[in-house]
Design a protein around this motif. Sequence first.
Motif, mmCIF file in Angstrom:
data_model
loop_
_atom_site.group_PDB
_atom_site.id
_atom_site.type_symbol
_atom_site.label_atom_id
_atom_site.label_comp_id
_atom_site.label_asym_id
_atom_site.label_seq_id
_atom_site.Cartn_x
_atom_site.Cartn_y
_atom_site.Cartn_z
ATOM 1 N N THR A 55 44.467 96.672 -10.437
ATOM 2 C CA THR A 55 45.603 95.920 -10.969
ATOM 3 C C THR A 55 46.417 95.322 -9.840
ATOM 4 O OG1 THR A 55 45.770 97.332 -12.929
ATOM 5 C CG2 THR A 55 47.731 96.078 -12.333
ATOM 6 N N PHE A 56 46.725 94.035 -9.969
ATOM 7 C CA PHE A 56 47.586 93.354 -9.013
ATOM 8 C C PHE A 56 48.970 93.199 -9.648
ATOM 9 C CE2 PHE A 56 43.276 92.126 -7.953
ATOM 10 C CZ PHE A 56 43.243 92.280 -6.578
ATOM 11 N N ILE A 87 45.863 91.447 -13.969
ATOM 12 C CA ILE A 87 46.945 90.761 -13.271
ATOM 13 C C ILE A 87 48.225 90.932 -14.080
ATOM 14 C CG2 ILE A 87 47.760 88.569 -12.335
ATOM 15 C CD1 ILE A 87 44.855 87.660 -12.261
ATOM 16 N N THR A 91 52.706 87.746 -11.350
ATOM 17 C CA THR A 91 51.761 87.804 -10.235
ATOM 18 C C THR A 91 50.709 86.711 -10.393
ATOM 19 O OG1 THR A 91 52.052 90.188 -9.918
ATOM 20 C CG2 THR A 91 50.006 89.208 -9.090
ATOM 21 N N THR A 92 50.433 86.002 -9.313
ATOM 22 C CA THR A 92 49.365 85.006 -9.294
ATOM 23 C C THR A 92 48.273 85.479 -8.342
ATOM 24 O OG1 THR A 92 50.856 83.151 -9.762
ATOM 25 C CG2 THR A 92 48.738 82.628 -8.755
ATOM 26 N N LEU A 93 47.082 85.655 -8.864
ATOM 27 C CA LEU A 93 45.948 86.052 -8.036
ATOM 28 C C LEU A 93 45.133 84.815 -7.676
ATOM 29 C CD1 LEU A 93 44.281 88.379 -6.780
ATOM 30 C CD2 LEU A 93 42.924 88.385 -8.887
ATOM 31 N N VAL A 107 44.820 88.926 -17.863
ATOM 32 C CA VAL A 107 46.004 88.292 -17.281
ATOM 33 C C VAL A 107 47.161 88.465 -18.247
ATOM 34 C CG1 VAL A 107 47.019 86.173 -16.376
ATOM 35 C CG2 VAL A 107 44.565 86.610 -16.076
ATOM 36 N N GLY A 111 51.611 86.079 -15.933
ATOM 37 C CA GLY A 111 50.687 86.167 -14.817
ATOM 38 C C GLY A 111 49.822 84.928 -14.745
ATOM 39 N N ALA A 113 46.056 83.082 -12.563
ATOM 40 C CA ALA A 113 44.954 83.199 -11.613
ATOM 41 C C ALA A 113 44.418 81.824 -11.275
ATOM 42 C CB ALA A 113 43.838 84.074 -12.175
#
Length: 206
Positions: A55-56, A87, A91-93, A107, A111, A113
């Motif tokens: 998990t981010f 995610i 938070t942006t992965l 996501v 969030g 990505a």
Amino acid sequence: AGAATVTGTVSFNNVDISGGVNFGSSSTVNGNLTVLVGGFADTNSPIYSENSTLTFNIGDSYTVDSNSKIWTDGTELGAGVPKDVSISTSTTLVINSNKVVIGDFTVASGGAATINGTVSFNNVDISGGVNFGSNSTVNGELKLLAGGFVDTNKPTYGSSSTLTYNTGGDYGAGTEWPTGESGAPQNVKIVNSSVNFGGSGSERFV
């Protein structure tokens, strides 16, 4: 931020990291490994089990690439390759290399990505925005939940793929379901939702 080095054989359930962790050669993550602000795997990757989730939860942008030890470019579950990836809100992965998601890619609302590498997904559940880039494949289900959308680039749909709308309301079909037969999902499912095609006269195919 602190740091840790594991030299023995350690089995972790849930781990939250906001500094550098060298997991050594024999550390296993059986539950949730959460990367917080400042968190990273140093030198050695953890071994992810069948029950693992990476998990981010950064509250900002976080990039993984071919040098990342927290999530490597391997293709099989185990060292550096988690079962599920999640995610969190805000938070942006950013994925800049080749990755495989064995299980579910999730996501959360708020969030996001961005995929710049070649990524093979199984199932994807999104309540935020995902730009799949030009080299991503969804082999299972791409599920759009409330707040979820495909941003700029859709994935390539595999032969067993399903595009599912489960937004709980009216949803305007967009990038996720292209016009024309080329690039269409294999199956489409609408659950607790209605899909609006607006004034477009272009056909959608399955």
